[in-house]
Design a protein around this motif. Structure first.
Motif, mmCIF file in Angstrom:
data_model
loop_
_atom_site.group_PDB
_atom_site.id
_atom_site.type_symbol
_atom_site.label_atom_id
_atom_site.label_comp_id
_atom_site.label_asym_id
_atom_site.label_seq_id
_atom_site.Cartn_x
_atom_site.Cartn_y
_atom_site.Cartn_z
ATOM 1 N N LYS A 1 -45.370 8.557 18.451
ATOM 2 C CA LYS A 1 -44.717 7.928 19.602
ATOM 3 C C LYS A 1 -43.949 6.678 19.188
ATOM 4 O O LYS A 1 -43.002 6.285 19.872
ATOM 5 C CB LYS A 1 -45.761 7.590 20.663
ATOM 6 C CG LYS A 1 -46.392 8.831 21.290
ATOM 7 C CD LYS A 1 -47.430 8.473 22.316
ATOM 8 C CE LYS A 1 -48.738 8.043 21.690
ATOM 9 N NZ LYS A 1 -49.390 9.140 20.946
ATOM 10 N N THR A 2 -44.318 6.076 18.066
ATOM 11 C CA THR A 2 -43.633 4.868 17.611
ATOM 12 C C THR A 2 -42.170 5.144 17.308
ATOM 13 O O THR A 2 -41.289 4.378 17.687
ATOM 14 C CB THR A 2 -44.327 4.295 16.372
ATOM 15 O OG1 THR A 2 -45.702 4.048 16.675
ATOM 16 C CG2 THR A 2 -43.664 3.012 15.922
ATOM 17 N N VAL A 3 -41.944 6.254 16.612
ATOM 18 C CA VAL A 3 -40.568 6.605 16.248
ATOM 19 C C VAL A 3 -40.035 7.758 17.094
ATOM 20 O O VAL A 3 -38.954 8.279 16.815
ATOM 21 C CB VAL A 3 -40.458 6.946 14.744
ATOM 22 C CG1 VAL A 3 -40.758 5.714 13.908
ATOM 23 C CG2 VAL A 3 -41.391 8.088 14.368
ATOM 24 N N LYS A 4 -40.787 8.154 18.118
ATOM 25 C CA LYS A 4 -40.364 9.210 19.039
ATOM 26 C C LYS A 4 -40.015 10.487 18.282
ATOM 27 O O LYS A 4 -38.900 11.028 18.400
ATOM 28 C CB LYS A 4 -39.199 8.742 19.901
ATOM 29 C CG LYS A 4 -39.561 7.562 20.799
ATOM 30 C CD LYS A 4 -38.415 7.171 21.714
ATOM 31 C CE LYS A 4 -38.805 5.966 22.553
ATOM 32 N NZ LYS A 4 -37.715 5.509 23.413
ATOM 33 N N HIS A 5 -40.978 10.936 17.513
ATOM 34 C CA HIS A 5 -40.754 12.091 16.657
ATOM 35 C C HIS A 5 -41.946 13.028 16.767
ATOM 36 O O HIS A 5 -43.092 12.590 16.841
ATOM 37 C CB HIS A 5 -40.585 11.593 15.217
ATOM 38 C CG HIS A 5 -40.413 12.673 14.205
ATOM 39 N ND1 HIS A 5 -41.485 13.304 13.605
ATOM 40 C CD2 HIS A 5 -39.298 13.249 13.697
ATOM 41 C CE1 HIS A 5 -41.033 14.203 12.767
ATOM 42 N NE2 HIS A 5 -39.720 14.197 12.794
ATOM 43 N N LEU A 6 -41.671 14.311 16.793
ATOM 44 C CA LEU A 6 -42.757 15.270 16.683
ATOM 45 C C LEU A 6 -42.365 16.386 15.729
ATOM 46 O O LEU A 6 -41.173 16.608 15.482
ATOM 47 C CB LEU A 6 -43.190 15.824 18.043
ATOM 48 C CG LEU A 6 -42.289 16.680 18.905
ATOM 49 C CD1 LEU A 6 -43.140 17.451 19.908
ATOM 50 C CD2 LEU A 6 -41.320 15.827 19.683
ATOM 51 N N SER A 7 -43.357 17.014 15.178
ATOM 52 C CA SER A 7 -43.104 18.085 14.217
ATOM 53 C C SER A 7 -44.075 19.231 14.436
ATOM 54 O O SER A 7 -45.185 19.044 14.927
ATOM 55 C CB SER A 7 -43.234 17.566 12.778
ATOM 56 O OG SER A 7 -44.563 17.173 12.509
ATOM 57 N N LEU A 8 -43.605 20.404 14.081
ATOM 58 C CA LEU A 8 -44.423 21.610 14.118
ATOM 59 C C LEU A 8 -44.594 22.083 12.694
ATOM 60 O O LEU A 8 -43.600 22.310 11.999
ATOM 61 C CB LEU A 8 -43.746 22.697 14.956
ATOM 62 C CG LEU A 8 -44.500 24.030 15.043
ATOM 63 C CD1 LEU A 8 -45.728 23.887 15.941
ATOM 64 C CD2 LEU A 8 -43.597 25.143 15.556
ATOM 65 N N GLN A 9 -45.817 22.186 12.262
ATOM 66 C CA GLN A 9 -46.113 22.654 10.928
ATOM 67 C C GLN A 9 -46.723 24.034 11.012
ATOM 68 O O GLN A 9 -47.673 24.247 11.773
ATOM 69 C CB GLN A 9 -47.059 21.673 10.221
ATOM 70 C CG GLN A 9 -46.482 20.277 10.120
ATOM 71 C CD GLN A 9 -47.432 19.306 9.459
ATOM 72 O OE1 GLN A 9 -48.485 19.668 8.947
ATOM 73 N NE2 GLN A 9 -47.059 18.034 9.460
ATOM 74 N N ILE A 10 -46.166 24.959 10.251
ATOM 75 C CA ILE A 10 -46.688 26.322 10.203
ATOM 76 C C ILE A 10 -47.244 26.540 8.806
ATOM 77 O O ILE A 10 -46.509 26.407 7.809
ATOM 78 C CB ILE A 10 -45.588 27.363 10.500
ATOM 79 C CG1 ILE A 10 -44.904 27.060 11.841
ATOM 80 C CG2 ILE A 10 -46.180 28.777 10.514
ATOM 81 C CD1 ILE A 10 -43.677 27.921 12.115
ATOM 82 N N ALA A 11 -48.508 26.845 8.724
ATOM 83 C CA ALA A 11 -49.149 27.067 7.435
ATOM 84 C C ALA A 11 -48.945 28.506 6.985
ATOM 85 O O ALA A 11 -48.941 29.434 7.789
ATOM 86 C CB ALA A 11 -50.638 26.766 7.537
#
Lengths: 113, 107
Positions: B68-78
């Motif tokens: 939330k600090t940098v307003k970023h999200l990621s999806l990691q697929i293993a």
């Protein structure tokens, strides 16, 4: 696993004809939606429906479009007089609540000739 | 208003590698974020969601991270598989679909 089902999978129609796209939402869901996706473009919101009335609609959803829940299971999208530019994939979705995850059907491909 | 968008239009990975799809948002008002995937010729399919009061959420082979600090999200697929090939969307609470990131998995 429950799923949203849409019929037909492909509908071909002549310009100016009326079409009705059908959807059976997941049975315990209360909110229903239609989206469209023109080939190669983004999925676009058309309309949301709750408690037997439209709760929100986009600019795309003009007077040529209407939605109905004719019985306890079906949710339909009607286009009164189709235009060439209505050719697209139309997706139905449903959710339990208004802010909940939406589950999409496989879509109906509408081809207007 | 709410704006959520993906960084890259395409991503190519080798089968078995991990995939990371990144997304940024511009409005902190959304209280949750959702990831969908769309395989060719099919409707969008829900993958995973995360509430704004969480930093991380894990599903089956997928992990979503929210910063939330940098307003970023990621999806990691293993251990990415050919069946993971699709267009991926990150969305705010209001489902406004962008162009997505097309993930291609090379055998």
């Amino acid at each position: 696993e429950p799923e949203v089902t849409q019929t037909p999978s492909h509908q071909v129609t002549q310009m100016g004809q009326e079409v009705i796209l059908r959807c059976v939402p997941i049975s315990n869901h209360l909110y229903f939606y239609w989206y469209r996706q023109i080939l190669g473009q983004k999925v676009e919101f058309l309309v949301s429906f709750y408690n037997n009335e439209i709760s929100e609609k986009s600019e795309i959803f003009d007077d040529q479009f209407s939605v109905e829940r004719p019985d306890g299971s079906n949710f339909t999208l009607k286009i009164r007089s189709t235009k060439l530019e209505d050719s697209a994939m139309y997706f139905c979705a449903s959710s339990q609540g208004g802010g909940n995850i939406q589950y999409f059907g496989a879509g109906t491909r509408l081809s207007v000739l | 208003g709410e704006s959520v968008g993906l960084h890259l239009p395409t991503l190519s990975v080798q089968e078995g590698d991990n995939s990371i799809i990144n997304c940024a948002y511009s409005n902190s008002a959304s209280d949750y974020f959702i990831w969908y995937k769309q395989e060719s010729g099919k409707g969008p399919q829900f993958i995973i969601d995360i509430r704004s009061n969480m930093d991380k959420r894990q599903g089956q082979r997928v992990t979503v991270l929210l910063n939330k600090t940098v307003k970023h999200l990621s999806l990691q697929i293993a251990a990415t598989q050919p069946g993971d090939s699709a267009v991926y969307f990150c969305l705010g609470g209001k489902l406004i679909f962008g162009q997505g990131t097309e993930l291609s998995v090379k055998p």
